[in-house]
Design a protein around this motif. Structure first.
Motif, PDB file in Angstrom:
ATOM      1  N   THR A  90       0.839  -1.192   0.000  1.00  9.96           N
ATOM      2  CA  THR A  90       0.000   0.000   0.000  1.00  9.96           C
ATOM      3  C   THR A  90       0.876   1.246   0.000  1.00  9.96           C
ATOM      4  OG1 THR A  90      -1.747  -1.141   1.199  1.00  9.96           O
ATOM      5  CG2 THR A  90      -1.782   1.263   1.254  1.00  9.96           C
ATOM      6  N   LEU A  91       0.629   2.153  -0.930  1.00 11.41           N
ATOM      7  CA  LEU A  91       1.415   3.380  -1.042  1.00 11.41           C
ATOM      8  C   LEU A  91       0.790   4.559  -0.317  1.00 11.41           C
ATOM      9  CD1 LEU A  91       2.487   3.354  -4.816  1.00 11.41           C
ATOM     10  CD2 LEU A  91       3.812   2.602  -2.827  1.00 11.41           C
ATOM     11  N   ILE A  92      -0.462   4.451   0.019  1.00 11.71           N
ATOM     12  CA  ILE A  92      -1.192   5.608   0.521  1.00 11.71           C
ATOM     13  C   ILE A  92      -2.277   5.125   1.481  1.00 11.71           C
ATOM     14  CG2 ILE A  92      -3.016   5.688  -1.248  1.00 11.71           C
ATOM     15  CD1 ILE A  92      -2.330   8.727  -1.531  1.00 11.71           C
ATOM     16  N   ALA A  93      -2.845   6.044   2.240  1.00 12.79           N
ATOM     17  CA  ALA A  93      -3.904   5.664   3.170  1.00 12.79           C
ATOM     18  C   ALA A  93      -5.021   4.946   2.424  1.00 12.79           C
ATOM     19  CB  ALA A  93      -4.444   6.910   3.869  1.00 12.79           C
ATOM     20  N   VAL A  96      -7.904   6.733   0.572  1.00 11.78           N
ATOM     21  CA  VAL A  96      -7.686   7.421  -0.712  1.00 11.78           C
ATOM     22  C   VAL A  96      -7.889   6.451  -1.870  1.00 11.78           C
ATOM     23  CG1 VAL A  96      -6.036   8.694  -2.125  1.00 11.78           C
ATOM     24  CG2 VAL A  96      -6.101   9.060   0.354  1.00 11.78           C
ATOM     25  N   GLY A  97      -7.236   5.292  -1.797  1.00  9.79           N
ATOM     26  CA  GLY A  97      -7.410   4.292  -2.851  1.00  9.79           C
ATOM     27  C   GLY A  97      -8.847   3.819  -2.946  1.00  9.79           C
ATOM     28  N   LEU A 154      -2.441   1.978  -6.090  1.00  7.01           N
ATOM     29  CA  LEU A 154      -2.173   2.652  -4.818  1.00  7.01           C
ATOM     30  C   LEU A 154      -2.326   1.714  -3.630  1.00  7.01           C
ATOM     31  CD1 LEU A 154      -3.904   6.106  -5.439  1.00  7.01           C
ATOM     32  CD2 LEU A 154      -1.449   5.617  -5.384  1.00  7.01           C
ATOM     33  N   ARG A 155      -3.169   0.691  -3.770  1.00  7.04           N
ATOM     34  CA  ARG A 155      -3.380  -0.272  -2.681  1.00  7.04           C
ATOM     35  C   ARG A 155      -2.566  -1.550  -2.854  1.00  7.04           C
ATOM     36  NH1 ARG A 155      -7.760  -0.430   0.449  1.00  7.04           N
ATOM     37  NH2 ARG A 155      -6.421  -1.958   1.503  1.00  7.04           N
TER      38      ARG A 155
END
Length: 205
Positions: A90-93, A96-97, A154-155
């Motif tokens: 996971t790159l982001i919260a 968001v994804g 993103l996930r």
């Protein structure tokens, strides 16, 4: 090609081709390996395929076998990506994804409602749709798919997932251009091309 243009033949192939991907998505869901963006991407594509199977009969269909191959590859390779892509990181919260996945779902549902049964796997002339989502871009279903792929990355980011998603997006863009090249022979669609400038993103592309 004469065999493939028979409606029940290509519809049967379309349904049978989804089975291994649907089974894999279900298996991943059972073991807890399906995050929200993956589930949305897979379900979106399955719904699109079902709607395509229920499509209205076209007035004119491209006889080019390469266009048929491109349509099949882009549809089922994207579905296969949702089923078999790596878990990644996971790159982001997550919110968001997941939020982007919801946006993609809204766009695709709105596009399908706008299009109705005037949809198909391959370039084919049907009724020209200019209302709803098609007032803004010429290929809103692809727009929704692009956003869904972004949400997935993103996930579940990995270099392989990024490379595969980039190839899929490039092929879907090529498919959109080919569809327009075939359909612009129809005066109504040629007028639509002048009316709506953007293919995928209003004001951008």
């Amino acid at each position: 090609m004469d065999l493939l243009v028979i409606p029940w033949v290509d519809k049967t192939i379309a349904i049978l081709a989804t089975i291994p991907f649907a089974v894999e998505l279900y298996r991943r869901w059972v073991v807890g390996h399906v995050n929200f963006p993956r589930a949305v991407l897979g379900l979106q594509l399955l719904v699109i395929i079902v709607v395509m199977v229920l499509r209205t009969a076209p007035v004119r269909v491209t006889p080019n076998p390469w266009f048929w191959l491109l349509a099949f590859v882009t549809t089922y390779a994207t579905l296969g990506f949702s089923a078999y892509a790596e878990q990644g990181v996971t790159l982001i919260a997550p919110i968001v994804g997941n939020g982007l996945a919801v946006v993609s779902m809204i766009i695709i549902v709105y596009s399908l409602l706008s299009l109705g049964r005037n949809i198909g796997f391959i370039p084919a002339q049907r009724r020209v749709v200019t209302q709803g989502a098609y007032r803004f871009v010429r290929h809103p279903i692809y727009t929704g798919t692009f956003i869904s792929l972004l949400a997935f990355l993103l996930r579940a980011f990995s270099v392989l997932n990024l490379a595969l998603a980039a190839v899929l997006i490039a092929l879907l863009m090529l498919r959109g251009v080919i569809e327009e090249h075939f359909l612009r022979e129809d005066a109504g669609y040629a007028a639509y091309l002048q009316q709506v400038r953007w293919r995928w993103l209003p004001g951008i592309a």
